[in-house]
Design an enzyme around this catalytic site. Structure first.
Site, PDB file in Angstrom:
ATOM      1  N   GLY A  13       0.819  -1.210   0.000  1.00  0.00           N
ATOM      2  CA  GLY A  13       0.000   0.000   0.000  1.00  0.00           C
ATOM      3  C   GLY A  13       0.849   1.254   0.000  1.00  0.00           C
ATOM      4  O   GLY A  13       0.578   2.212  -0.739  1.00  0.00           O
ATOM      5  N   HIS A  14       1.890   1.260   0.837  1.00  0.00           N
ATOM      6  CA  HIS A  14       2.809   2.401   0.855  1.00  0.00           C
ATOM      7  C   HIS A  14       3.543   2.525  -0.480  1.00  0.00           C
ATOM      8  O   HIS A  14       3.777   3.637  -0.974  1.00  0.00           O
ATOM      9  CB  HIS A  14       3.826   2.248   1.990  1.00  0.00           C
ATOM     10  N   GLY A 130      -3.396   7.647   1.574  1.00  0.00           N
ATOM     11  CA  GLY A 130      -4.166   6.498   1.123  1.00  0.00           C
ATOM     12  C   GLY A 130      -5.650   6.648   1.401  1.00  0.00           C
ATOM     13  O   GLY A 130      -6.060   7.234   2.409  1.00  0.00           O
TER      14      GLY A 130
END
Length: 494
Positions: A13-14, A130
């Site tokens: 995700g990062h 995010g």
């Protein structure tokens, strides 16, 4: 500089965040990734002490994802007087009274405090966050907006592992059985989204909670809220809402969400004549991949046909006769231009003639014209995925649009723009004072007519474009759109 703040324990995700920040770079723009485990975000008995600290691995992943540098400040750099004695910012109560804020008091105050401090030190141009933690993203967007911070916030879609579980640093705490429960957590929310989109009926939070408990999850909350206000939505069921939940798999806390909608998003842009609606709406539609519905062109097309047939624009019966055989076609945008046809005849330039401009308000004021055009526009927008501009889009045509904007400018500025447009099209250009007087009179007529007057919808956002370039207006529209419609709902075309 583009900035991606993290607490470390970097994962896919990062990597997506960093990659997105790097892909938006141009020229000498750099991407900075910070790693700081913020003590203010953790409450009593939470996992601050055991939160993953994997700096070497974080550096490697950040570099591979496109980061220019990684910044790992210590606590004294972020909080010179110590975190216990530091200045703190409080997030609005309305934004943290539900969802995670309802069960983690003080958490989002810690988030806004540290991010505000990081922004002050790093001074980035764009901040990448995010969409996985939508509540956090929304609160930080509000912080930037309300404090007038000179940074643009960009949301990046939730990244999921191959089994559907949303990527999280805490996933490494899960054993095999707990991970399977986490996958079912994501599946229940996904099923709720599909049921709403294809069946038109959203599952009640109580039903979602029951299904989560059936697979052995301990449910902290399940809630359905407006994506921007983070409170129960007051709109009808066609509008976009956020279904969010938090559960525990063993001792590990997981969050996830799904957006509920019965159609793709709609955007309504209203405003007076000469405010630049057509220009920016066309470009906005192209940037976001939305269908462009030029309602003004439709009314101009009717007016052109009335004049072409020698009719009186003020005679409703004569205009009604024209409607009987009228067929207006709007072709998809091609390089910023939308071809307009009336009964098979291409009239793209003809409908911009000053004769048409002088009569369109009279034609559009007839109830028969408004009814015919509104019905046609609503049919075109039934599936969503569309942006329309006009005078009464947000009040009459698409009152359930996810975003309503009232785009305007001063009469003096609009007269200047009108003169430039006429000159570019090869028409005679009146003196600016004359154009300004015409615009003021047009505003009066449009605002006082009995049928569908020019009005700003109660829930529309006013955007005054004086002093703004076209690109700046489009950026502002995009930011307003993304407050409510995430990339994971309507991705920006590559």
């Amino acid at each position: 500089m583009h900035f991606v703040p993290t607490m470390g324990g970097l994962h896919h995700g990062h990597a997506s965040l960093i990659s997105a920040a790097s892909c938006h770079k141009s020229g000498d723009v750099e991407t900075l990734v910070s790693v700081f485990v913020n003590p203010l975000q953790f409450g009593p008995n939470e996992d601050f002490a055991r939160y993953p600290r994997t700096f070497e691995a974080d550096c490697e992943l950040a570099e591979l994802s496109g980061a220019s540098a990684i910044w790992c400040p210590d606590e004294s750099q972020i909080y010179p007087g110590g975190s216990a004695e530091s200045w703190r910012i409080q997030a609005p109560k309305s934004l943290q009274s539900r969802l995670c804020g309802s069960t983690r008091p003080g958490h989002f105050d810690g988030v806004v405090t540290v991010v505000c401090r990081l922004l002050a030190l790093a001074k980035p141009h764009q901040l990448f966050l995010g969409e996985k933690d939508w509540q956090q993203l929304t609160i930080l967007r509000r912080m930037v907006l309300d404090l007038g911070l000179a940074v643009r916030v960009r949301g990046v879609p939730t990244v999921r592992d191959g089994d559907g579980l949303a990527s999280s640093s805490r996933n490494r705490y899960l054993n095999a059985q707990q991970r399977q429960q986490g996958v079912l957590f994501a599946q229940v929310l996904s099923d709720a989204r599909s049921a709403c989109l294809h069946g038109g009926t959203a599952l009640k939070p109580g039903e979602v909670k029951r299904r989560l408990e059936e697979v052995g999850l301990s449910v902290e909350y399940v809630d359905v809220v407006d994506p921007w206000f983070l409170q129960p939505s007051k709109s009808n069921q066609s509008s976009l809402t956020l279904l969010a939940a938090a559960v525990r798999c063993g001792s590990t806390r997981l969050i996830d969400h799904a957006f509920l909608m019965t159609r793709s998003p709609l955007v309504a842009i209203d405003g007076p004549a000469g405010a630049g609606k057509s220009t920016v709406t066309r470009a906005f539609a192209e940037r976001l991949g939305l269908v462009y519905l030029d309602t003004g062109a439709m009314y101009r097309a009717v007016t052109w046909l009335v004049l072409e047939q020698g009719g009186d624009p003020g005679d409703s019966e004569a205009v009604d006769l024209v409607l009987n055989d009228l067929k207006v076609e709007l072709e998809p945008l091609q390089q910023g231009v939308q071809v307009v046809r009336v009964n098979g005849h291409e009239v793209t330039d003809a409908i911009r003639d000053p004769r048409v401009t002088a009569s369109v308000s009279a034609v559009a004021s007839h109830a028969c014209v408004r009814a015919a055009m509104t019905a046609q526009q609503q049919r075109m927008g039934k599936a969503g995925g569309l942006v329309a501009e006009g005078r009464d889009i947000g009040t009459a045509v698409f009152p359930d649009a996810e975003l309503k904007v009232f785009l305007t400018a001063t009469p003096k500025e609009r007269a200047r723009r009108r003169a430039l447009d006429l000159e570019a099209r090869g028409h005679e250009v009146p003196a600016l004072p004359e154009l300004e007087a015409q615009i003021v009179e047009r505003d009066r007529l449009d605002s006082t007519r009995e049928v569908a007057p020019l009005l700003q919808a109660d829930d529309a956002i006013e955007l005054i474009s004086d002093g703004m370039s076209i690109d700046q207006v489009i950026d502002a529209l995009e930011d307003l759109f993304r407050r409510r419609v995430g990339e994971e709902v309507w991705p920006t075309p590559v």
